[in-house]
Design a protein around this motif. Sequence first.
Motif, PDB file in Angstrom:
ATOM      1  N   LYS A 167      31.737  32.321  20.672  1.00  0.00           N
ATOM      2  CA  LYS A 167      32.559  33.208  21.516  1.00  0.00           C
ATOM      3  C   LYS A 167      31.722  33.832  22.622  1.00  0.00           C
ATOM      4  N   LYS A 168      30.475  34.195  22.292  1.00  0.00           N
ATOM      5  CA  LYS A 168      29.579  34.808  23.275  1.00  0.00           C
ATOM      6  C   LYS A 168      29.125  33.798  24.320  1.00  0.00           C
ATOM      7  N   HIS A 169      28.720  32.601  23.884  1.00  0.00           N
ATOM      8  CA  HIS A 169      28.134  31.619  24.790  1.00  0.00           C
ATOM      9  C   HIS A 169      29.165  30.767  25.518  1.00  0.00           C
ATOM     10  N   LEU A 170      30.276  30.450  24.852  1.00  0.00           N
ATOM     11  CA  LEU A 170      31.239  29.512  25.426  1.00  0.00           C
ATOM     12  C   LEU A 170      32.612  30.109  25.668  1.00  0.00           C
ATOM     13  N   GLY A 171      32.874  31.280  25.094  1.00  0.00           N
ATOM     14  CA  GLY A 171      34.181  31.903  25.261  1.00  0.00           C
ATOM     15  C   GLY A 171      35.186  31.412  24.239  1.00  0.00           C
ATOM     16  N   THR A 172      36.443  31.664  24.509  1.00  0.00           N
ATOM     17  CA  THR A 172      37.515  31.263  23.599  1.00  0.00           C
ATOM     18  C   THR A 172      38.299  30.095  24.204  1.00  0.00           C
ATOM     19  N   PRO A 173      39.003  29.319  23.392  1.00  0.00           N
ATOM     20  CA  PRO A 173      39.078  29.413  21.931  1.00  0.00           C
ATOM     21  C   PRO A 173      37.791  28.932  21.272  1.00  0.00           C
ATOM     22  N   VAL A 174      37.460  29.508  20.133  1.00  0.00           N
ATOM     23  CA  VAL A 174      36.250  29.135  19.413  1.00  0.00           C
ATOM     24  C   VAL A 174      36.477  27.841  18.627  1.00  0.00           C
ATOM     25  N   ILE A 175      37.669  27.674  18.081  1.00  0.00           N
ATOM     26  CA  ILE A 175      38.009  26.479  17.297  1.00  0.00           C
ATOM     27  C   ILE A 175      38.680  25.455  18.202  1.00  0.00           C
ATOM     28  N   PHE A 176      38.122  24.258  18.220  1.00  0.00           N
ATOM     29  CA  PHE A 176      38.680  23.138  18.959  1.00  0.00           C
ATOM     30  C   PHE A 176      39.608  22.364  18.024  1.00  0.00           C
ATOM     31  N   THR A 177      40.824  22.111  18.438  1.00  0.00           N
ATOM     32  CA  THR A 177      41.776  21.338  17.628  1.00  0.00           C
ATOM     33  C   THR A 177      42.244  20.126  18.409  1.00  0.00           C
ATOM     34  N   GLN A 178      42.502  19.054  17.698  1.00  0.00           N
ATOM     35  CA  GLN A 178      42.957  17.830  18.355  1.00  0.00           C
ATOM     36  C   GLN A 178      43.704  16.962  17.348  1.00  0.00           C
ATOM     37  N   ALA A 179      44.738  16.282  17.815  1.00  0.00           N
ATOM     38  CA  ALA A 179      45.489  15.372  16.955  1.00  0.00           C
ATOM     39  C   ALA A 179      44.654  14.142  16.659  1.00  0.00           C
ATOM     40  N   ARG A 180      44.594  13.760  15.379  1.00  0.00           N
ATOM     41  CA  ARG A 180      43.854  12.564  14.961  1.00  0.00           C
ATOM     42  C   ARG A 180      44.676  11.825  13.906  1.00  0.00           C
ATOM     43  N   PRO A 181      44.536  10.517  13.812  1.00  0.00           N
ATOM     44  CA  PRO A 181      45.238   9.768  12.763  1.00  0.00           C
ATOM     45  C   PRO A 181      44.457   9.800  11.450  1.00  0.00           C
ATOM     46  N   GLY A 182      45.159  10.053  10.356  1.00  0.00           N
ATOM     47  CA  GLY A 182      44.529  10.095   9.046  1.00  0.00           C
ATOM     48  C   GLY A 182      44.901   8.876   8.216  1.00  0.00           C
ATOM     49  N   LYS A 183      45.011   9.077   6.906  1.00  0.00           N
ATOM     50  CA  LYS A 183      45.366   7.971   6.012  1.00  0.00           C
ATOM     51  C   LYS A 183      46.746   7.430   6.385  1.00  0.00           C
ATOM     52  N   ASN A 184      46.862   6.113   6.408  1.00  0.00           N
ATOM     53  CA  ASN A 184      48.093   5.430   6.812  1.00  0.00           C
ATOM     54  C   ASN A 184      48.502   5.791   8.239  1.00  0.00           C
ATOM     55  N   ALA A 185      47.504   6.201   9.041  1.00  0.00           N
ATOM     56  CA  ALA A 185      47.687   6.550  10.460  1.00  0.00           C
ATOM     57  C   ALA A 185      48.593   7.771  10.653  1.00  0.00           C
ATOM     58  N   LYS A 186      48.770   8.584   9.609  1.00  0.00           N
ATOM     59  CA  LYS A 186      49.545   9.816   9.742  1.00  0.00           C
ATOM     60  C   LYS A 186      48.759  10.818  10.580  1.00  0.00           C
ATOM     61  N   ILE A 187      49.414  11.407  11.577  1.00  0.00           N
ATOM     62  CA  ILE A 187      48.730  12.296  12.515  1.00  0.00           C
ATOM     63  C   ILE A 187      48.546  13.686  11.909  1.00  0.00           C
ATOM     64  N   PHE A 188      47.335  14.226  12.062  1.00  0.00           N
ATOM     65  CA  PHE A 188      47.054  15.594  11.634  1.00  0.00           C
ATOM     66  C   PHE A 188      46.218  16.280  12.708  1.00  0.00           C
ATOM     67  N   LYS A 189      46.009  17.570  12.550  1.00  0.00           N
ATOM     68  CA  LYS A 189      45.235  18.341  13.520  1.00  0.00           C
ATOM     69  C   LYS A 189      43.846  18.615  12.938  1.00  0.00           C
ATOM     70  N   ILE A 190      42.817  18.087  13.591  1.00  0.00           N
ATOM     71  CA  ILE A 190      41.450  18.271  13.132  1.00  0.00           C
ATOM     72  C   ILE A 190      40.888  19.578  13.693  1.00  0.00           C
ATOM     73  N   TYR A 191      40.027  20.242  12.904  1.00  0.00           N
ATOM     74  CA  TYR A 191      39.402  21.491  13.320  1.00  0.00           C
ATOM     75  C   TYR A 191      37.906  21.284  13.523  1.00  0.00           C
ATOM     76  N   LYS A 192      37.379  21.787  14.629  1.00  0.00           N
ATOM     77  CA  LYS A 192      35.946  21.754  14.888  1.00  0.00           C
ATOM     78  C   LYS A 192      35.565  23.021  15.639  1.00  0.00           C
ATOM     79  N   PHE A 193      34.317  23.451  15.475  1.00  0.00           N
ATOM     80  CA  PHE A 193      33.836  24.518  16.329  1.00  0.00           C
ATOM     81  C   PHE A 193      33.608  23.950  17.724  1.00  0.00           C
ATOM     82  N   ARG A 194      34.003  24.692  18.700  1.00  0.00           N
ATOM     83  CA  ARG A 194      33.827  24.274  20.088  1.00  0.00           C
ATOM     84  C   ARG A 194      32.337  24.168  20.419  1.00  0.00           C
ATOM     85  N   SER A 195      31.963  23.135  21.173  1.00  0.00           N
ATOM     86  CA  SER A 195      30.562  22.979  21.557  1.00  0.00           C
ATOM     87  C   SER A 195      30.387  22.786  23.065  1.00  0.00           C
ATOM     88  N   MET A 196      31.500  22.708  23.799  1.00  0.00           N
ATOM     89  CA  MET A 196      31.431  22.532  25.252  1.00  0.00           C
ATOM     90  C   MET A 196      32.091  23.699  25.980  1.00  0.00           C
TER      91      MET A 196
END
Length: 201
Positions: A34-63
Motif C-alpha cells: 500500500k505504501k510503495h504501490l498504492g491500492t488496490p493491494v490485492i490483484f484479482t484476475q479471472a483464471r480457468p481452474g479444474k475442468n476449465a471452470k473460471i474462478f478469481k485468483i488472488y495475488k499481492f500486487r507487485s506492479m
Amino acid sequence: MYRYFFKRIFDILGALILIILTAPVMAWAYFAIKKHLGTPVIFTQARPGKNAKIFKIYKFRSMSDARDENGNLLSDEVRLGEFGKRIRALSIDELPQLFNVLKGDMSFIGPRPLLVEYLPLYSKEQSRRHNVRPGITGLAQVNGRNAISWKQKFEFDTYYADNLSLNLDIKIAFLTIKKVIKKDGINKDGMVTTEKFSGNN
C-alpha cells in the motif's frame, strides 16, 4: 484415493496452517505494498481452474500503475521496479492464493492457472492440464518456471495431470522450497515475465 480424496484434505489443512503461520508476513506485505504501490493491494484476475471452470485468483500486487504522458501503462519492467522484484523473488505475491486453495479453486500443487484467453488456443493434449486443480506450484515451476518454453511447460503440465500421485507431489514440494530459496527460474532472460502464449503454430 489420494487424487480424489486425500489431496483435497491435505490442501485444506495445509492452507489453514499456512494462513495462520504467514499472517504476520501477509500483514506486513499489505501495508508495504500500500505504501510503495498504492491500492488496490490485492490483484484479482479471472483464471480457468479444474475442468476449465473460471474462478478469481488472488495475488499481492507487485506492479505500479505508472503511465506515460499519453496515459498508457509503462512496460512491465518499469512498473515492477525493485520493490516488486523483491516481492516476487520471495514469492510473497503468491501468499493470497492460500485462500484460493482453502476455497477449492486451487491446490498447493498442480499446473499453474493461466489466462482465460488461452483456452481456445490449446491443443486437445494441452487441454488435459485442466483435468486437475491448478496449483500454486507445479512440475513446470520446479523445472524452469518462466525460463522454459510454452511447449515444455505444457508437457510438464499434462504429465502431472496424467500421473498425479502423493510421491510426485512430495517431490514437487521439496523442489519448490529449493527453488524459492535459490530464486531460480523466476524470469526469462531479459524479461520480468514470460511472453504470452499465442498458440501452437
